[in-house]
Design a protein around this motif. Structure first.
Motif, PDB file in Angstrom:
ATOM      1  N   ASN A 125       7.436 -20.108  28.696  1.00 35.20           N
ATOM      2  CA  ASN A 125       6.003 -19.814  28.530  1.00 35.20           C
ATOM      3  C   ASN A 125       5.169 -20.161  29.758  1.00 35.20           C
ATOM      4  OD1 ASN A 125       6.179 -18.696  25.899  1.00 35.20           O
ATOM      5  ND2 ASN A 125       6.449 -20.763  25.100  1.00 35.20           N
ATOM      6  N   ASP A 126       5.812 -20.208  30.916  1.00 31.08           N
ATOM      7  CA  ASP A 126       5.087 -20.366  32.184  1.00 31.08           C
ATOM      8  C   ASP A 126       4.885 -18.952  32.729  1.00 31.08           C
ATOM      9  OD1 ASP A 126       4.106 -20.794  34.713  1.00 31.08           O
ATOM     10  OD2 ASP A 126       5.842 -21.950  35.433  1.00 31.08           O
ATOM     11  N   HIS A 127       3.916 -18.242  32.153  1.00 30.30           N
ATOM     12  CA  HIS A 127       3.730 -16.828  32.468  1.00 30.30           C
ATOM     13  C   HIS A 127       3.180 -16.612  33.878  1.00 30.30           C
ATOM     14  CE1 HIS A 127       4.845 -16.272  28.379  1.00 30.30           C
ATOM     15  NE2 HIS A 127       3.792 -16.945  27.951  1.00 30.30           N
ATOM     16  N   GLU A 128       2.358 -17.531  34.346  1.00 30.82           N
ATOM     17  CA  GLU A 128       1.879 -17.417  35.729  1.00 30.82           C
ATOM     18  C   GLU A 128       3.023 -17.611  36.721  1.00 30.82           C
ATOM     19  OE1 GLU A 128      -1.527 -19.924  36.352  1.00 30.82           O
ATOM     20  OE2 GLU A 128      -2.728 -18.781  34.917  1.00 30.82           O
ATOM     21  N   GLY A 129       3.881 -18.604  36.441  1.00 28.32           N
ATOM     22  CA  GLY A 129       5.050 -18.812  37.293  1.00 28.32           C
ATOM     23  C   GLY A 129       5.998 -17.625  37.229  1.00 28.32           C
ATOM     24  N   ALA A 130       6.159 -17.067  36.034  1.00 30.59           N
ATOM     25  CA  ALA A 130       7.008 -15.887  35.878  1.00 30.59           C
ATOM     26  C   ALA A 130       6.461 -14.736  36.710  1.00 30.59           C
ATOM     27  CB  ALA A 130       7.105 -15.492  34.404  1.00 30.59           C
ATOM     28  N   MET A 131       5.158 -14.507  36.610  1.00 36.22           N
ATOM     29  CA  MET A 131       4.553 -13.398  37.345  1.00 36.22           C
ATOM     30  C   MET A 131       4.699 -13.596  38.851  1.00 36.22           C
ATOM     31  SD  MET A 131       0.939 -11.484  36.750  1.00 36.22           S
ATOM     32  CE  MET A 131      -0.070 -12.893  37.137  1.00 36.22           C
ATOM     33  N   ALA A 132       4.488 -14.802  39.323  1.00 31.86           N
ATOM     34  CA  ALA A 132       4.608 -15.074  40.763  1.00 31.86           C
ATOM     35  C   ALA A 132       6.024 -14.793  41.251  1.00 31.86           C
ATOM     36  CB  ALA A 132       4.220 -16.517  41.063  1.00 31.86           C
ATOM     37  N   ASN A 133       7.014 -15.173  40.464  1.00 29.81           N
ATOM     38  CA  ASN A 133       8.398 -14.941  40.875  1.00 29.81           C
ATOM     39  C   ASN A 133       8.791 -13.476  40.760  1.00 29.81           C
ATOM     40  OD1 ASN A 133       9.787 -17.536  41.719  1.00 29.81           O
ATOM     41  ND2 ASN A 133       8.618 -18.146  39.932  1.00 29.81           N
ATOM     42  N   CYS A 134       8.258 -12.781  39.764  1.00 32.60           N
ATOM     43  CA  CYS A 134       8.503 -11.338  39.683  1.00 32.60           C
ATOM     44  C   CYS A 134       7.850 -10.633  40.870  1.00 32.60           C
ATOM     45  CB  CYS A 134       7.985 -10.770  38.367  1.00 32.60           C
ATOM     46  SG  CYS A 134       9.124 -10.998  37.000  1.00 32.60           S
ATOM     47  N   LEU A 149       9.325  -4.884  34.473  1.00 35.91           N
ATOM     48  CA  LEU A 149       9.271  -5.083  33.025  1.00 35.91           C
ATOM     49  C   LEU A 149       8.844  -6.509  32.684  1.00 35.91           C
ATOM     50  CD1 LEU A 149       9.897  -3.735  30.267  1.00 35.91           C
ATOM     51  CD2 LEU A 149      12.189  -4.680  30.491  1.00 35.91           C
ATOM     52  N   TYR A 150       9.480  -7.482  33.340  1.00 35.03           N
ATOM     53  CA  TYR A 150       9.131  -8.881  33.064  1.00 35.03           C
ATOM     54  C   TYR A 150       7.758  -9.251  33.600  1.00 35.03           C
ATOM     55  CZ  TYR A 150      13.112 -10.662  30.560  1.00 35.03           C
ATOM     56  OH  TYR A 150      14.022 -10.914  29.581  1.00 35.03           O
ATOM     57  N   ARG A 151       7.374  -8.662  34.725  1.00 32.52           N
ATOM     58  CA  ARG A 151       6.024  -8.932  35.223  1.00 32.52           C
ATOM     59  C   ARG A 151       4.985  -8.376  34.243  1.00 32.52           C
ATOM     60  NH1 ARG A 151       3.885  -6.875  41.009  1.00 32.52           N
ATOM     61  NH2 ARG A 151       3.799  -4.898  39.878  1.00 32.52           N
ATOM     62  N   GLY A 152       5.272  -7.196  33.697  1.00 29.39           N
ATOM     63  CA  GLY A 152       4.389  -6.624  32.694  1.00 29.39           C
ATOM     64  C   GLY A 152       4.296  -7.504  31.460  1.00 29.39           C
TER      65      GLY A 152
END
Length: 172
Positions: A125-134, A149-152
């Motif tokens: 649930n670290d969506h900002e971290g996920a987005m940055a890495n995507c 897909l994951y960034r979306g």
């Protein structure tokens, strides 16, 4: 080559890789096992055996092989990323973050590690971290549909629905 020299480890490893490419994972594993039997420190035999084990869903075996690869060569960045991927499959997201981060530390241009890190962070649930890495994965490899897909997904979780739709449409 094996007929000429039955102790030629690399020949078993190369043949195992060829068998894996045609999805003969049982044959590939036999060759990788023989490579390890001949040379207990052959990192390519362990690494590729780990890949084959993932294909047959032997995740514990894959983890052991990637760990052995890293034990022998502690800067093998691909093994860290692959071990992180297996940890994602086993829902060990914190372990995956550690391994993928190490892979990126060793090779900051490896887009796959950023994508695996994106998946692990999204699962935590670290969506900002996920987005940055995507974002970084896409920057390094703009053809990775899964990263879009994951960034979306991360954008949707951050209430950026327009951005999520744009990324999801990029996948289609």
């Amino acid at each position: 080559a094996i007929e000429i020299n039955p102790n030629y480890t690399e020949a078993y490893v190369y043949r195992g890789c060829s068998k894996a490419r045609i999805q003969d994972y049982k044959g590939a594993l036999a060759d990788f096992n023989k490579g390890v039997e001949i040379d207990a420190n052959n990192i390519e035999a362990y690494y590729n055996r780990g890949i084959a084990k993932v294909k047959i869903h032997d995740y514990q075996g894959a983890l052991a092989d990637y760990s052995k690869t890293i034990q022998i060569k502690n800067d093998y960045w691909q093994a860290y990323s692959n071990r992180g991927f297996v940890k994602i499959l086993q829902h060990d997201y914190k372990g995956a973050v550690d391994d993928c981060s190490k892979s990126i530390e060793l090779n900051p241009n490896f887009s796959v590690a950023y994508f695996h890190l994106c998946v692990a962070k999204d699962s935590l649930n670290d969506h900002e971290g996920a987005m940055a890495n995507c974002n970084k994965s896409i920057e390094l490899n703009p053809f990775n549909a899964d990263a879009y897909l994951y960034r979306g997904r991360a954008k949707a979780n951050l209430n950026d629905y327009k951005g999520a739709i744009i990324d999801r449409k990029s996948v289609v």
